[in-house]
Design an enzyme around this catalytic site. Structure first.
Site, PDB file in Angstrom:
ATOM      1  N   LYS A 162       3.115  -4.021   6.180  1.00  0.00           N
ATOM      2  CA  LYS A 162       3.858  -4.159   4.919  1.00  0.00           C
ATOM      3  C   LYS A 162       5.327  -3.802   5.139  1.00  0.00           C
ATOM      4  O   LYS A 162       5.635  -2.815   5.821  1.00  0.00           O
ATOM      5  CB  LYS A 162       3.228  -3.220   3.885  1.00  0.00           C
ATOM      6  CG  LYS A 162       3.831  -3.343   2.484  1.00  0.00           C
ATOM      7  CD  LYS A 162       3.081  -2.441   1.509  1.00  0.00           C
ATOM      8  CE  LYS A 162       3.590  -2.552   0.091  1.00  0.00           C
ATOM      9  NZ  LYS A 162       2.824  -1.716  -0.846  1.00  0.00           N
ATOM     10  N   SER A 208       1.452  -3.847  -4.813  1.00  0.00           N
ATOM     11  CA  SER A 208       2.645  -4.274  -4.138  1.00  0.00           C
ATOM     12  C   SER A 208       2.404  -4.758  -2.719  1.00  0.00           C
ATOM     13  O   SER A 208       3.272  -5.394  -2.141  1.00  0.00           O
ATOM     14  CB  SER A 208       3.647  -3.132  -4.126  1.00  0.00           C
ATOM     15  OG  SER A 208       3.147  -2.047  -3.375  1.00  0.00           O
ATOM     16  N   SER A 261      -1.522  -0.246  -5.360  1.00  0.00           N
ATOM     17  CA  SER A 261      -0.932  -1.263  -4.481  1.00  0.00           C
ATOM     18  C   SER A 261      -1.766  -1.670  -3.283  1.00  0.00           C
ATOM     19  O   SER A 261      -1.478  -2.681  -2.655  1.00  0.00           O
ATOM     20  CB  SER A 261       0.438  -0.783  -3.994  1.00  0.00           C
ATOM     21  OG  SER A 261       1.379  -0.837  -5.026  1.00  0.00           O
TER      22      SER A 261
END
Lengths: 441, 441
Positions: free
Chosen positions: A79, A149, A173
């Protein structure tokens, strides 16, 4: 056949690297070709460099067999709020456009030391701190959000663009994209894996998250990252038979849609039909303020976290984060401490409740992934567990009205991560095969 | 006179930059010349580059007056466990020799945005996590330790090599060097300033620390970093008259030497003689386990923090940190959670006690700086406050048997940082002028 190499789980690929039937560079090439084909639609990656990946792969192929690490050649997507040497880290923020801190996050350092191949950086909402979706689409239906996210990490693993990936969770997330994309997602016990080098939103909430398409792959990562319970987890040879589960609808159950309602019912029935006991429980009354407390902590900590960016370029910061810094939320320090201390007092209470069961079954999301990619959806069923610091694993297997995947979460007491992985394995086998949803990818 | 420019506090220098009587580059030159003369003995800096400092200074001089930040031209030394663009960050670890992550820590980002001049990196014990001293000596007596782990930052500020500096504290790493070097040192409320980009030892303990030779300078930094109480601090126009202090010897008082015993007595007497009330208090019995709990949290968190370095180069890691990772301490996760939750429950209890007073007076150290630089001394009087997350300010003014400085600490409830700074200002005026110790530097 060789076109399908990219479909291997990490465990499957590892086995072939070990027996010499597959080279890391062949495997990487298959992944890269697949990513090239799907990137225009799915947009999972913010940064990926073919030659850099192949260079890593060839270097790994050159490592003598007796010097190879436990993740030798395992490709992992990271990420883009986690630092990686040799690659930009941009946080989906114009302030960090093309920024490249030459440092590896603790997680990435451990992965490299274990021989993993760092594929590239996956798309995230701004600083993993907003619900405005990046360009990533849900690989099962490109008109829908992959969640956030950790949008790119969840989508990449579901779409076979990476066998495993790193995400983060401050609200929901990691678990939400896990459910929306139909993959396994794990939020380990808070601070059980170093979060060094991962963008800070809230110190007491932020947790590294893991994605995979199998529990065995999550176990591989857990081993490398050193997750370790006090008791070695017992081998579960008889499936869920004789196990004791709790089913907890939580204080926000009124936000569960039909998909999640059906999944909770079906999930419990399946476990019972395989010989497990499932007991419905509720939160004690003193847990009622947990969602509000999470929100207070999150927004108050956001003031501290984004003050530097606010000072440097307020105009390039999402409005919601500007509001954190300017304390538009109106929380005082006194209220913050009530929330902080209130949640602290609930943690041992939750552990005491959860340790009566092999796992507690809870919703992962309100429902299947909503349409559109503007919003990444709601963390309402996740934030309480983030605040309580407990391990959570999303297990796929169910589906919503539009055929999109829905998962359920298993929750355990803090530092029961290894035990939860074992339980998730046997539960996952049932839910994945009988829950009603199958990936068409 | 111009030779003495380096002696200005930040506030004094700022005033001259503002009225145009001093250029940042002149000031920087004076500091650099002074550092050059003293570095061979004091060894406060791990990294400092004359041309880089002067380049920053000239760029600041070119900033039009109406575009200058609140710290315009203020020189600040940064502990070498905090990331700084354009400079190495080496953590006093062979693993990070010459390593230069191109990223600013959140604190450094805010300082630069406010116009500060980043001088260089100061020496630290390995990862700010051991008590083995670096080469830095105490500027008041080079045969003695400056304390640690913020050895270089404490020494640099005392020796007029920087008006202000950043340190960190996980046990006593900010307050102890403050006392040993005879300067003001502040550990703000935990997580009230972002710790992003500062090496992790223990998430729940690590705190950014501040050094200065005056409270006004600490207030300057506090303002830029956004420290803010619920109530604006009241202006104290009548000194300590009518104020209420508590004097707390703590549960480790048996480790206080003559210097600290005398300082506690003298400190209380002086405040009384100026019209304050000083009441001796003790910890309630449930605080007894606090020192043990701190130690358990520290060592257990060290396992997570240093696992990456352990995997990469175990042989280059200090033995004590290897032991953290290998759990030589023997703490279970269960014991860890008891400590973690135990401390959590004490925090609001401490706040309730402390808010009855303008401040609580506690020892900063067992005694003056011990001889030798091999060990940086004991954190026994600091670690409890680190665990409780409360703001602490070391105030110099007293001395030990060998004429070395000794400070006392003022402690307040969480998020009373601004109020504590105001109290520390009036207390400092008394202790500094009448406590008996004067810097000869």
């Amino acid at each position: 056949m060789s076109n399908d190499l990219y479909r291997f789980t990490a465990t499957e690929a590892l086995k072939r690297f070990e027996d010499g039937s597959l080279k890391v560079s062949e495997y990487a090439t298959s992944l890269l070709d697949h990513i090239d084909r799907h990137q225009p639609t799915v947009q999972a990656f913010e940064y990926i460099d073919r030659s850099q990946v192949l260079q890593q792969a060839r270097a790994l192929d050159d490592v003598p067999k007796d010097k190879r690490g436990p993740l030798h050649g395992v490709a992992i997507a990271v990420k883009d709020v986690i630092y990686t040497k040799g690659m930009p880290t941009q946080h989906n923020s114009p302030i960090y456009k093309d920024d490249q801190p030459e440092v590896d996050a603790a997680s990435v350092m451990m992965l490299r030391a274990a021989g993993a191949l760092i594929l590239g950086k996956t798309r995230t909402t701004e600083f993993a701190a907003t619900v405005k979706g990046p360009a990533t689409t849900n690989p099962h239906d490109s008109s829908r959000t992959p969640g956030g996210s950790s949008s790119g990490s969840g989508a990449a693993v579901a779409d076979f663009q990476a066998p495993v990936a790193l995400g983060t969770q401050t609200g929901g997330s990691t678990i939400r994209p896990g459910s929306f994309n139909g993959v396994y997602a794990m939020k380990p016990t808070w601070a059980s894996i170093s979060r060094e080098g991962q963008k800070v939103y809230s110190l007491i909430l932020d947790t590294l998250g893991l994605y995979a398409r199998s529990i065995d792959d999550l176990k591989l990562l857990a081993e490398v990252f050193g997750l370790k319970d006090d008791q070695p987890p017992r081998a579960l040879t008889d499936g869920v038979k004789g196990m004791k589960f709790a089913l907890l609808r939580t204080m926000v159950w009124d936000q569960a849609g039909l998909g999640t309602r059906n999944a909770m019912e079906r999930g419990a029935e399946l476990l019972k039909s395989h010989g497990a006991e499932v007991k419905e429980i509720g939160f004690p009354a003193d847990f009622d303020r947990l969602p509000d407390w999470h929100s207070c902590i999150l927004k108050s900590d956001g003031r501290t976290a984004f003050r530097p960016e606010y000072m440097v370029a307020k105009n390039k910061l999402d409005r919601s984060l500007v509001e954190h810094v300017e304390e538009a939320h109106g929380y005082t320090r006194k209220t913050y401490l009530e929330a902080f201390d209130g949640v602290s007092a609930l943690r041992p209470k939750w552990d005491a409740i959860a340790q009566e069961y092999d796992a507690v079954i809870v919703p992962s999301v309100p429902d299947e992934a909503p349409g559109g990619i503007e919003s990444t959806g709601s963390a309402v069923f996740n934030s309480m567990w983030t605040a309580l610091h407990v391990p959570v694993i999303n297990i796929p297997g169910f589906q919503g009205e539009h055929g999109m995947p829905i998962g359920l979460s298993l929750v355990a007491p803090r530092y029961h991560d290894q035990a939860l992985l074992e339980v998730a394995k046997v539960v996952g086998e049932i839910w994945e095969s009988e829950g009603g949803w199958k990936s068409k990818l």
